[in-house]
Design a protein around this motif. Structure first.
Motif, PDB file in Angstrom:
ATOM      1  N   UNK A 176       3.412 -34.464  11.014  1.00 35.01           N
ATOM      2  CA  UNK A 176       2.181 -33.784  10.619  1.00 35.01           C
ATOM      3  C   UNK A 176       1.054 -34.095  11.604  1.00 35.01           C
ATOM      4  N   UNK A 177       1.049 -35.308  12.141  1.00 36.56           N
ATOM      5  CA  UNK A 177       0.012 -35.647  13.115  1.00 36.56           C
ATOM      6  C   UNK A 177       0.197 -34.897  14.419  1.00 36.56           C
ATOM      7  N   UNK A 178       1.463 -34.760  14.845  1.00 35.68           N
ATOM      8  CA  UNK A 178       1.726 -33.997  16.070  1.00 35.68           C
ATOM      9  C   UNK A 178       1.321 -32.547  15.882  1.00 35.68           C
ATOM     10  N   UNK A 179       1.658 -32.032  14.714  1.00 37.09           N
ATOM     11  CA  UNK A 179       1.312 -30.653  14.396  1.00 37.09           C
ATOM     12  C   UNK A 179      -0.200 -30.457  14.474  1.00 37.09           C
ATOM     13  N   UNK A 180      -0.926 -31.422  13.910  1.00 31.44           N
ATOM     14  CA  UNK A 180      -2.383 -31.352  13.913  1.00 31.44           C
ATOM     15  C   UNK A 180      -2.916 -31.308  15.347  1.00 31.44           C
ATOM     16  N   UNK A 181      -2.321 -32.179  16.190  1.00 26.90           N
ATOM     17  CA  UNK A 181      -2.764 -32.211  17.587  1.00 26.90           C
ATOM     18  C   UNK A 181      -2.416 -30.915  18.314  1.00 26.90           C
ATOM     19  N   UNK A 182      -1.331 -30.274  17.882  1.00 33.11           N
ATOM     20  CA  UNK A 182      -0.934 -29.001  18.502  1.00 33.11           C
ATOM     21  C   UNK A 182      -1.904 -27.893  18.128  1.00 33.11           C
ATOM     22  N   UNK A 183      -2.300 -27.897  16.851  1.00 34.46           N
ATOM     23  CA  UNK A 183      -3.184 -26.835  16.375  1.00 34.46           C
ATOM     24  C   UNK A 183      -4.577 -26.985  16.988  1.00 34.46           C
ATOM     25  N   UNK A 184      -5.020 -28.237  17.106  1.00 34.63           N
ATOM     26  CA  UNK A 184      -6.335 -28.472  17.714  1.00 34.63           C
ATOM     27  C   UNK A 184      -6.174 -29.295  18.984  1.00 34.63           C
ATOM     28  N   UNK A 185      -5.717 -28.638  20.062  1.00 33.21           N
ATOM     29  CA  UNK A 185      -5.416 -29.407  21.284  1.00 33.21           C
ATOM     30  C   UNK A 185      -6.701 -29.947  21.924  1.00 33.21           C
ATOM     31  N   UNK A 186      -6.565 -31.102  22.584  1.00 34.33           N
ATOM     32  CA  UNK A 186      -7.721 -31.704  23.251  1.00 34.33           C
ATOM     33  C   UNK A 186      -7.479 -31.889  24.740  1.00 34.33           C
ATOM     34  N   UNK A 187      -6.311 -31.428  25.202  1.00 35.61           N
ATOM     35  CA  UNK A 187      -6.028 -31.596  26.637  1.00 35.61           C
ATOM     36  C   UNK A 187      -6.207 -30.275  27.377  1.00 35.61           C
ATOM     37  N   UNK A 188      -6.723 -30.381  28.601  1.00 30.86           N
ATOM     38  CA  UNK A 188      -6.898 -29.216  29.472  1.00 30.86           C
ATOM     39  C   UNK A 188      -7.683 -28.095  28.799  1.00 30.86           C
ATOM     40  N   UNK A 189      -8.718 -28.468  28.109  1.00 27.24           N
ATOM     41  CA  UNK A 189      -9.570 -27.465  27.466  1.00 27.24           C
ATOM     42  C   UNK A 189     -10.998 -27.670  27.930  1.00 27.24           C
ATOM     43  N   UNK A 190     -11.845 -26.637  27.779  1.00 26.73           N
ATOM     44  CA  UNK A 190     -13.263 -26.845  28.089  1.00 26.73           C
ATOM     45  C   UNK A 190     -13.843 -27.942  27.195  1.00 26.73           C
ATOM     46  N   UNK A 250     -11.622 -32.157  18.424  1.00 20.30           N
ATOM     47  CA  UNK A 250     -11.537 -33.576  18.098  1.00 20.30           C
ATOM     48  C   UNK A 250     -12.197 -33.840  16.750  1.00 20.30           C
ATOM     49  N   UNK A 251     -13.343 -33.171  16.545  1.00 21.14           N
ATOM     50  CA  UNK A 251     -14.089 -33.395  15.304  1.00 21.14           C
ATOM     51  C   UNK A 251     -13.275 -32.893  14.096  1.00 21.14           C
ATOM     52  N   UNK A 252     -12.725 -31.697  14.242  1.00 22.24           N
ATOM     53  CA  UNK A 252     -11.935 -31.131  13.139  1.00 22.24           C
ATOM     54  C   UNK A 252     -10.716 -32.000  12.863  1.00 22.24           C
ATOM     55  N   UNK A 271      -9.532 -33.942   9.421  1.00 17.92           N
ATOM     56  CA  UNK A 271      -8.318 -33.591   8.681  1.00 17.92           C
ATOM     57  C   UNK A 271      -7.376 -34.784   8.566  1.00 17.92           C
ATOM     58  N   UNK A 272      -7.335 -35.604   9.620  1.00 15.65           N
ATOM     59  CA  UNK A 272      -6.313 -36.652   9.709  1.00 15.65           C
ATOM     60  C   UNK A 272      -6.272 -37.586   8.490  1.00 15.65           C
ATOM     61  N   UNK A 273      -7.401 -38.070   7.990  1.00 18.26           N
ATOM     62  CA  UNK A 273      -7.307 -38.967   6.819  1.00 18.26           C
ATOM     63  C   UNK A 273      -6.547 -38.344   5.668  1.00 18.26           C
ATOM     64  N   UNK A 274      -6.716 -37.018   5.504  1.00 16.08           N
ATOM     65  CA  UNK A 274      -6.051 -36.345   4.386  1.00 16.08           C
ATOM     66  C   UNK A 274      -4.549 -36.292   4.581  1.00 16.08           C
ATOM     67  N   UNK A 275      -4.109 -36.225   5.842  1.00 20.36           N
ATOM     68  CA  UNK A 275      -2.675 -36.244   6.100  1.00 20.36           C
ATOM     69  C   UNK A 275      -2.083 -37.559   5.621  1.00 20.36           C
ATOM     70  N   UNK A 276      -2.831 -38.654   5.876  1.00 23.51           N
ATOM     71  CA  UNK A 276      -2.323 -39.967   5.479  1.00 23.51           C
ATOM     72  C   UNK A 276      -2.468 -40.189   3.973  1.00 23.51           C
ATOM     73  N   UNK A 277      -3.598 -39.767   3.435  1.00 21.44           N
ATOM     74  CA  UNK A 277      -3.855 -40.007   2.013  1.00 21.44           C
ATOM     75  C   UNK A 277      -3.099 -39.030   1.119  1.00 21.44           C
ATOM     76  N   UNK A 278      -2.870 -37.821   1.639  1.00 18.74           N
ATOM     77  CA  UNK A 278      -2.327 -36.722   0.844  1.00 18.74           C
ATOM     78  C   UNK A 278      -1.190 -37.090  -0.092  1.00 18.74           C
ATOM     79  N   UNK A 279      -0.072 -37.618   0.438  1.00 17.04           N
ATOM     80  CA  UNK A 279       1.074 -37.909  -0.445  1.00 17.04           C
ATOM     81  C   UNK A 279       0.697 -38.864  -1.563  1.00 17.04           C
ATOM     82  N   UNK A 280      -0.065 -39.910  -1.216  1.00 22.04           N
ATOM     83  CA  UNK A 280      -0.444 -40.894  -2.241  1.00 22.04           C
ATOM     84  C   UNK A 280      -1.312 -40.245  -3.307  1.00 22.04           C
ATOM     85  N   UNK A 281      -2.259 -39.444  -2.870  1.00 20.22           N
ATOM     86  CA  UNK A 281      -3.151 -38.789  -3.831  1.00 20.22           C
ATOM     87  C   UNK A 281      -2.353 -37.884  -4.767  1.00 20.22           C
TER      88      UNK A 281
END
Lengths: 336, 364
Positions: free
Chosen positions: A25-39, A47-49, A53-63
């Motif tokens: 899920x983290x890789x997917x997140x990085x794919x959707x919002x890439x930070x390399x070779x971009x303006x 990066x901000x988005x 989102x990332x905390x929710x990926x980690x917390x999601x299953x537990x919640x």
């Protein structure tokens, strides 16, 4: 063998599943919002988005799981408490009316109160005293390990151990119970401890105190070590005796921790069930709320409505202490 | 009378580490004594032994003419101010100061009177109801001092009381402590610090410790002007004294030595004729080295390897050919001297120091 294999399989699948989920899920997140070779502007926005989102990926299953396993049962218990024994027909507050007219409920309630006063007090007090003492002797760490060990035993296991201690043989049989053996050794009459109304409650409480003292000791010992040595030295120079230093300098400085330990044990005591179930199953005036709930819901009673009502009472009693406990614990954390 | 007398005092820890070796000190009533030395020299241990927090392995400690080795701390008539203040965090300023009096079971009125008097002296009256955490560092330190004052001790012990304060506050609190001493001329004060400026400014007498030994005891300027050995010479004064190996060329009423290794220097120091041609150490303080115009006026010539301009003074690191280490010369004001320049240095003969091969000073 087959059981072992399937258990192992479940474990592996579970752990792998977790790894795949978090990693994927983290890789997917990085794919959707890439930070390399971009303006630069896009990078900052992505990066901000992603960081939001990332905390929710980690917390999601537990919640999700907590919602399912905690929230849903609470709601359903409340619902059941207004329904009949099979949970089909709405009966209003008649379960509550029944409860407050029930003798066993008052017995349980009284016993719970007794537990509530004795166990947290004794566990915290003993834990504090032992923590203070063991910090001063060279074999303190060995003593601490021994005292902490019961924490690793389940309540049922602990009850079985203490059943042997309280064991009673009638007639001229040799006493195999430790307590009766001691009584007989000193020339006393062997007693059937766990059938002795009122006092048998305390014999059961001893078990929980035995288990919980280790918990109190470990937490309080850590807190005691957090007290600056200089304040104690200053008190020595100010002429305070050992007892005065303990009560006027040390205890006030760890008061917050004492309160957290106390309330944590209090919450545990409110739910006390296993020990009573294993030792007396509520006979001889030792009934407690949790055991009564269990009796009504799953055993002879088979009445979901009445079982649920008892559960609600326990919950209502726990919540305020819990809230206060969490607040205290948070305040303690901030102090660090 | 509250003299403090230490006779053959030793401290050996259970692991056989000898922290203090045979300390002998005679502290008179009303004296301000400063224990100073590098970290690990045993100065704090010595103070804690006087306070009673640390046991004395051997030797005797007398306070007020009474051996107090086995007297509990509270009954020794001492009060201590800790580096970390050691205030009781759960008590108000008032209770912090009143605690020892409450333990001593004084009447409420007496306690109140003494606490308010101390608070007044230390300008703490507006803060009496506050908890320590609501005070600034300087205020906390004043509470710690107030806690000591209310006990009316015969001996005050200070364990690095200023090291947790920032520079400006340190100077202010240093002056407050000096004023405090002024207002209580009969109290003996023993003060531990690693800061030689605190030692120089506060002390009636300095006890300079190193490696568990007393190196020298005396008034600050005595230690500055007549250091007993190389260690004291280098510890007191900033930057520290230039000390270089030398050879005694001519002993007697006036001693000539050669340094670096062939520059001959004449000093007015008296040495025994037996010392002639022995190896020794020559010392001169940076502030006693003066830059002069010509080689004839000075006795050292060298190249400037580094310049530190401090505004009020300039430090020149001068490499003299033949000497291993650069000499430091401290000149007043700012100078137009750059790295690589050649300078000539002179010094007044009476400012020179000579130490024998064991690094002990030749008495003048």
């Amino acid at each position: 063998m087959a059981q072992l294999a399937s258990a192992l399989m479940t474990m592996i699948v579970g752990i792998l599943g977790c790894v795949v989920y978090f990693y994927g899920s983290n890789i997917l997140l990085d794919k959707i919002f890439p930070t390399k070779n971009r303006p630069a502007q896009d990078v900052a926005r992505n990066l901000r988005i992603a960081n939001n989102v990332r905390p929710w990926l980690f917390l999601g299953p537990a919640v999700l799981l907590l919602t399912f396993y905690l929230f849903y049962p609470v709601i359903d218990s409340i619902r059941l408490s207004f329904f009949d024994r099979s949970g089909d027909e709405f009966v209003g507050i008649s379960n509550y009316v029944w409860l407050f007219g029930n003798d066993e409920f008052f017995e349980s309630f009284q016993n719970n109160m007794l537990w509530l006063i004795v166990v947290p007090t004794m566990s915290t007090f003993l834990g504090l005293v032992i923590a203070t003492m063991t910090d001063r002797i060279w074999w303190g760490n060995i003593a601490k390990s021994l005292i902490f060990m019961p924490m690793a035993i389940s309540f049922i296991g602990a009850s079985v151990i203490w059943k042997f201690i309280y064991d009673f043989r009638s007639g001229g049989d040799a006493q195999i119970g430790l307590l009766n053996a001691i009584v007989v050794f000193f020339g006393g009459e062997p007693q059937n401890w766990i059938t002795m109304p009122f006092w048998n409650n305390f014999f059961l409480m001893v078990i929980l105190i035995w288990v919980q003292t280790g918990f109190a000791m470990v937490i309080l010992s850590a807190a005691l070590r957090g007290i600056p040595d200089e304040t104690i030295e200053a008190a020595v120079l100010d002429g305070a005796s050992g007892v005065q230093i303990f009560f006027k300098i040390m205890v006030p400085q760890i008061w917050g921790t004492i309160a957290v330990v106390w309330t944590t044990i209090t919450i545990l005591v409110l739910k006390v069930f296993d020990i009573v179930l294993a030792m007396t199953n509520g006979q001889w005036d030792t009934q407690v709320l949790a055991n009564q709930m269990f009796d009504w819901m799953f055993r002879g009673g088979g009445d979901f409505g009445r079982g649920a009502v008892v559960a609600i009472v326990i919950m209502v009693m726990v919540i305020p202490i819990m809230v206060w406990n969490i607040k205290r614990a948070n305040a303690e954390m901030e102090g660090r | 009378m509250a003299d403090v007398k230490l006779t053959h005092v030793k401290k050996i820890y259970s692991n056989k580490v000898e922290v203090l070796k045979d300390i002998n000190l005679d502290i008179k009533q009303g004296e301000f004594i400063v224990f100073v030395g590098p970290s690990g020299c045993g100065k704090s241990t010595l103070l804690r032994m006087i306070s009673g927090l640390e046991e004395i392995t051997s030797g005797t400690l007398e306070i007020d003419g009474q051996v107090v080795n086995d007297v509990p701390p509270a009954l020794r008539g001492i009060a201590m101010v800790f580096q970390s203040y050691a205030l009781y965090p759960h008590m108000s300023v008032y209770d912090n100061m009143a605690f020892s009096l409450q333990i001593a079971k004084l009447s409420k009125e007496d306690i109140d009177q003494q606490v308010r008097k101390a608070a007044d002296l230390l300008q703490l009256t507006p803060y009496l109801d506050r908890l320590p955490k609501a005070l600034s560092g300087g205020q906390r330190q004043r509470v710690a001092i107030g806690r000591a004052i209310v006990r009316r001790p015969k001996v005050f012990l200070f364990d690095e009381p200023l090291s947790n304060l920032d520079a400006a506050l340190r100077v202010a609190t240093r002056m407050e402590i000096a004023n405090l001493k002024e207002s209580m001329p009969d109290s003996t004060m023993i003060y531990v610090t690693h800061d030689q400026v605190e030692a120089m400014t506060l002390a009636d007498r300095i006890v300079l410790l190193s490696g568990g030994d007393v190196e020298q005891v005396g008034p600050p300027l005595d230690l500055y002007e007549h250091p007993a050995n190389v260690f004291v010479a280098k510890f007191i004064g900033s930057p520290s004294m230039n000390v270089v190996p030398c050879k005694i060329e001519k002993a007697g009423e006036q001693t000539s030595v050669s340094i670096c290794p062939s520059i001959v220097v004449d000093t007015p120091i008296v040495t025994d004729v037996k010392e002639e041609s022995k190896a020794a150490f020559f010392g001169i303080r940076p502030e006693n080295l003066v830059v002069v115009e010509t080689a004839e006026e000075g006795f050292l010539t060298g190249e400037v390897t580094f310049v530190e301009s401090l505004g009020e003074a300039t430090l020149l690191y001068v490499k003299v050919p033949g000497c291993d280490e650069a000499m430091i010369a401290k000149q007043a004001g700012t100078l137009n001297i750059k790295r690589g320049d050649t300078v000539h240095l002179s010094a007044l003969p009476e400012k020179m120091h000579l130490f024998d091969s064991n690094e002990l000073s030749y008495l003048r």
